[in-house]
Motif scaffolding. Structure first.
Motif, PDB file in Angstrom:
ATOM      1  N   GLU A 172      31.793  40.213  90.589  1.00 26.02           N
ATOM      2  CA  GLU A 172      33.044  39.452  90.567  1.00 26.02           C
ATOM      3  C   GLU A 172      33.097  38.329  91.609  1.00 26.02           C
ATOM      4  O   GLU A 172      34.029  37.530  91.629  1.00 26.02           O
ATOM      5  CB  GLU A 172      34.260  40.372  90.712  1.00 26.02           C
ATOM      6  N   ILE A 173      32.083  38.233  92.479  1.00 26.38           N
ATOM      7  CA  ILE A 173      32.049  37.214  93.531  1.00 26.38           C
ATOM      8  C   ILE A 173      30.990  36.176  93.190  1.00 26.38           C
ATOM      9  O   ILE A 173      29.817  36.498  93.026  1.00 26.38           O
ATOM     10  CB  ILE A 173      31.733  37.847  94.909  1.00 26.38           C
ATOM     11  N   ALA A 174      31.412  34.892  93.098  1.00 26.07           N
ATOM     12  CA  ALA A 174      30.467  33.809  92.814  1.00 26.07           C
ATOM     13  C   ALA A 174      29.659  33.460  94.060  1.00 26.07           C
ATOM     14  O   ALA A 174      28.443  33.303  94.006  1.00 26.07           O
ATOM     15  CB  ALA A 174      31.202  32.586  92.289  1.00 26.07           C
ATOM     16  N   THR A 175      30.333  33.326  95.206  1.00 25.22           N
ATOM     17  CA  THR A 175      29.655  33.064  96.470  1.00 25.22           C
ATOM     18  C   THR A 175      30.614  33.372  97.620  1.00 25.22           C
ATOM     19  O   THR A 175      31.780  33.679  97.394  1.00 25.22           O
ATOM     20  CB  THR A 175      29.127  31.611  96.558  1.00 25.22           C
ATOM     21  N   THR A 176      30.105  33.278  98.830  1.00 25.09           N
ATOM     22  CA  THR A 176      30.909  33.549 100.026  1.00 25.09           C
ATOM     23  C   THR A 176      30.628  32.487 101.078  1.00 25.09           C
ATOM     24  O   THR A 176      29.617  31.783 101.015  1.00 25.09           O
ATOM     25  CB  THR A 176      30.577  34.926 100.642  1.00 25.09           C
ATOM     26  N   GLU A 217      35.407  33.767  90.021  1.00 24.91           N
ATOM     27  CA  GLU A 217      35.722  33.161  88.737  1.00 24.91           C
ATOM     28  C   GLU A 217      36.960  33.867  88.221  1.00 24.91           C
ATOM     29  O   GLU A 217      37.145  35.051  88.437  1.00 24.91           O
ATOM     30  CB  GLU A 217      34.554  33.323  87.781  1.00 24.91           C
ATOM     31  N   GLY A 218      37.821  33.128  87.559  1.00 27.75           N
ATOM     32  CA  GLY A 218      39.036  33.753  87.051  1.00 27.75           C
ATOM     33  C   GLY A 218      40.133  33.768  88.091  1.00 27.75           C
ATOM     34  O   GLY A 218      40.088  33.043  89.086  1.00 27.75           O
ATOM     35  N   ASN A 219      41.106  34.624  87.853  1.00 28.31           N
ATOM     36  CA  ASN A 219      42.285  34.666  88.703  1.00 28.31           C
ATOM     37  C   ASN A 219      42.678  36.124  88.951  1.00 28.31           C
ATOM     38  O   ASN A 219      43.399  36.720  88.154  1.00 28.31           O
ATOM     39  CB  ASN A 219      43.425  33.907  88.022  1.00 28.31           C
ATOM     40  N   PRO A 220      42.232  36.722  90.068  1.00 29.09           N
ATOM     41  CA  PRO A 220      42.579  38.121  90.338  1.00 29.09           C
ATOM     42  C   PRO A 220      44.083  38.275  90.612  1.00 29.09           C
ATOM     43  O   PRO A 220      44.751  37.316  91.007  1.00 29.09           O
ATOM     44  CB  PRO A 220      41.769  38.462  91.583  1.00 29.09           C
ATOM     45  N   THR A 221      44.574  39.474  90.412  1.00 32.18           N
ATOM     46  CA  THR A 221      45.968  39.761  90.734  1.00 32.18           C
ATOM     47  C   THR A 221      46.102  39.908  92.248  1.00 32.18           C
ATOM     48  O   THR A 221      45.102  40.031  92.967  1.00 32.18           O
ATOM     49  CB  THR A 221      46.431  41.066  90.065  1.00 32.18           C
ATOM     50  N   GLU A 222      47.335  39.945  92.723  1.00 35.60           N
ATOM     51  CA  GLU A 222      47.552  40.138  94.164  1.00 35.60           C
ATOM     52  C   GLU A 222      47.031  41.506  94.608  1.00 35.60           C
ATOM     53  O   GLU A 222      46.494  41.648  95.703  1.00 35.60           O
ATOM     54  CB  GLU A 222      49.028  39.986  94.512  1.00 35.60           C
ATOM     55  N   THR A 223      47.168  42.503  93.745  1.00 40.52           N
ATOM     56  CA  THR A 223      46.639  43.834  94.062  1.00 40.52           C
ATOM     57  C   THR A 223      45.122  43.790  94.190  1.00 40.52           C
ATOM     58  O   THR A 223      44.552  44.367  95.131  1.00 40.52           O
ATOM     59  CB  THR A 223      47.052  44.849  92.975  1.00 40.52           C
ATOM     60  N   GLU A 224      44.455  43.093  93.276  1.00 40.19           N
ATOM     61  CA  GLU A 224      42.999  42.975  93.346  1.00 40.19           C
ATOM     62  C   GLU A 224      42.575  42.190  94.593  1.00 40.19           C
ATOM     63  O   GLU A 224      41.582  42.535  95.234  1.00 40.19           O
ATOM     64  CB  GLU A 224      42.464  42.288  92.084  1.00 40.19           C
ATOM     65  N   TYR A 266      37.440  28.183  91.019  1.00 40.41           N
ATOM     66  CA  TYR A 266      37.026  26.821  90.699  1.00 40.41           C
ATOM     67  C   TYR A 266      38.188  25.951  90.225  1.00 40.41           C
ATOM     68  O   TYR A 266      38.201  24.751  90.463  1.00 40.41           O
ATOM     69  CB  TYR A 266      35.928  26.848  89.629  1.00 40.41           C
ATOM     70  N   ASP A 267      39.155  26.533  89.566  1.00 39.53           N
ATOM     71  CA  ASP A 267      40.235  25.762  88.958  1.00 39.53           C
ATOM     72  C   ASP A 267      41.365  25.429  89.922  1.00 39.53           C
ATOM     73  O   ASP A 267      41.907  24.327  89.902  1.00 39.53           O
ATOM     74  CB  ASP A 267      40.818  26.518  87.760  1.00 39.53           C
ATOM     75  N   GLN A 268      41.764  26.382  90.772  1.00 36.64           N
ATOM     76  CA  GLN A 268      42.961  26.225  91.585  1.00 36.64           C
ATOM     77  C   GLN A 268      42.711  26.081  93.081  1.00 36.64           C
ATOM     78  O   GLN A 268      43.639  25.835  93.833  1.00 36.64           O
ATOM     79  CB  GLN A 268      43.892  27.425  91.356  1.00 36.64           C
ATOM     80  N   GLY A 269      41.516  26.288  93.528  1.00 36.12           N
ATOM     81  CA  GLY A 269      41.252  26.274  94.969  1.00 36.12           C
ATOM     82  C   GLY A 269      41.687  27.602  95.576  1.00 36.12           C
ATOM     83  O   GLY A 269      41.478  28.668  94.991  1.00 36.12           O
TER      84      GLY A 269
END
Length: 128
Positions: A45-49, A66-73, A107-110
């Motif tokens: 789930e991690i593209a880079t660090t 990638e994507g948009n995790p929830t606040e819990t995630e 990538y989409d929202q920063g």
């Protein structure tokens, strides 16, 4: 005789305070952060660090996802950062000595989430 006892006691207290106040941690935090980066880069789930350490008390750690995790995630990921850095530092109390500033970006929202772990405080997570 009483003066010598008082002098001995005061000297002992002064020595104890000097040693206690001048102790530095034996934590190699730079190495722990580098190893933590490698750990997170292996996760699907991690593209880079990215991370940095100011040489004093502040660590910064970024996860690109990638994507948009929830606040819990996001909170789970931030807690995982705390745990992994503590593991690689070999000190469970590492967060008693360092402040942590974390973020998750995509990538989409920063920056989409920020986490802050101040010395003596709980982790705080906020949505950006």
């Amino acid at each position: 005789m009483l003066k010598r006892i008082i002098l001995l006691i005061l000297s002992s207290i002064s020595l104890f305070l000097a040693v206690s106040c001048s102790q530095e941690t034996s934590i190699d935090i730079g190495d722990a952060v580098v190893k933590s980066e490698k750990y997170f880069r292996q996760l699907d789930e991690i593209a880079t660090t990215a991370s940095s350490y100011d040489g004093k008390k502040d660590l910064k750690f970024r996860l690109m996802v990638e994507g948009n995790p929830t606040e819990t995630e996001a909170t789970i990921l931030f807690n995982r950062i705390l745990d992994v850095i503590a593991y690689y530092s070999n000190h469970s109390d590492v967060w008693d000595f360092y402040n942590g500033y974390f973020d998750i970006i995509n990538y989409d929202q920063g920056v989409i989430y920020e986490g802050t772990k101040q010395i003596g405080e709980d982790l705080k997570v906020q949505t950006k």
